[in-house]
Scaffold this motif. Sequence first.
Motif, PDB file in Angstrom:
ATOM      1  N   GLU A 175       4.287  -1.021  -8.543  1.00  0.00           N
ATOM      2  CA  GLU A 175       2.809  -0.970  -7.931  1.00  0.00           C
ATOM      3  C   GLU A 175       1.687  -1.110  -8.912  1.00  0.00           C
ATOM      4  O   GLU A 175       0.946  -1.686  -8.702  1.00  0.00           O
ATOM      5  N   TYR A 176       1.925  -0.386  -9.712  1.00  0.00           N
ATOM      6  CA  TYR A 176       1.088  -0.201 -10.975  1.00  0.00           C
ATOM      7  C   TYR A 176       0.998  -1.541 -11.757  1.00  0.00           C
ATOM      8  O   TYR A 176      -0.424  -2.085 -11.984  1.00  0.00           O
ATOM      9  N   ALA A 177       1.925  -2.233 -11.967  1.00  0.00           N
ATOM     10  CA  ALA A 177       1.919  -3.515 -12.535  1.00  0.00           C
ATOM     11  C   ALA A 177       1.025  -4.459 -11.864  1.00  0.00           C
ATOM     12  O   ALA A 177       0.313  -5.266 -12.402  1.00  0.00           O
ATOM     13  N   ASP A 178       1.212  -4.364 -10.445  1.00  0.00           N
ATOM     14  CA  ASP A 178       0.563  -5.165  -9.525  1.00  0.00           C
ATOM     15  C   ASP A 178      -0.849  -4.908  -9.628  1.00  0.00           C
ATOM     16  O   ASP A 178      -1.830  -5.937  -9.768  1.00  0.00           O
ATOM     17  N   ALA A 179      -1.342  -3.649  -9.650  1.00  0.00           N
ATOM     18  CA  ALA A 179      -2.495  -3.456  -9.337  1.00  0.00           C
ATOM     19  C   ALA A 179      -3.463  -3.515 -10.848  1.00  0.00           C
ATOM     20  O   ALA A 179      -4.437  -4.271 -10.883  1.00  0.00           O
ATOM     21  N   LEU A 180      -2.415  -3.648 -11.818  1.00  0.00           N
ATOM     22  CA  LEU A 180      -3.074  -3.905 -13.439  1.00  0.00           C
ATOM     23  C   LEU A 180      -3.301  -5.423 -13.172  1.00  0.00           C
ATOM     24  O   LEU A 180      -4.485  -5.983 -13.697  1.00  0.00           O
ATOM     25  N   GLN A 181      -2.585  -6.276 -12.818  1.00  0.00           N
ATOM     26  CA  GLN A 181      -2.829  -7.733 -12.618  1.00  0.00           C
ATOM     27  C   GLN A 181      -3.894  -8.141 -11.868  1.00  0.00           C
ATOM     28  O   GLN A 181      -4.795  -8.902 -12.239  1.00  0.00           O
ATOM     29  N   SER A 182      -4.063  -7.530 -10.865  1.00  0.00           N
ATOM     30  CA  SER A 182      -5.000  -7.730  -9.739  1.00  0.00           C
ATOM     31  C   SER A 182      -6.501  -7.339 -10.355  1.00  0.00           C
ATOM     32  O   SER A 182      -7.416  -7.953 -10.231  1.00  0.00           O
TER      33      SER A 182
END
Length: 149
Positions: free
Chosen positions: A124-131
């Motif tokens: 989820e953190y990786a997704d939030a970083l990309q977003s």
Amino acid sequence: MTDDWQDIVVGARMAVDTEFTDRVRGSSLSNSQWGLVMTAVEFDIEDADDPENARIVADTSKLEHVLPEMQNVDKQMAMGGGGGREQSKSSGGVVRGIKDALGLGSDDNGDEELEAEATQLADEYADALQSHLEDEGKWEDVRRAAAGD
């Protein structure tokens, strides 16, 4: 794939860390446990050379190395050594810690649950970083740096 892109995202990571605090609080992990997760997780950009499919992914293969310490932190907090646990109401953290401290819990099962939740949060953190990078208009520069362009 080069790690130069990671230098570019330092500021974005700090912003996402701040935004992600509420998500960590909503989990059964303590802030100390999440800190251990973040030391073990590495972020990569998968398919960096493909603008359509490139994405940040969390490499959680080293989590197993911090799981024992994560369990120790959980046990210390359950026994009052950590100054209280913010997530005491969530999915059995304190109860599990007390059972483990008394020898009534299964460390293997606890490790599996802890690893699964840590992996989910890292993803989820990786997704939030990309977003965040996309919202800031920096994703393309980061992707290109990772691809070596």
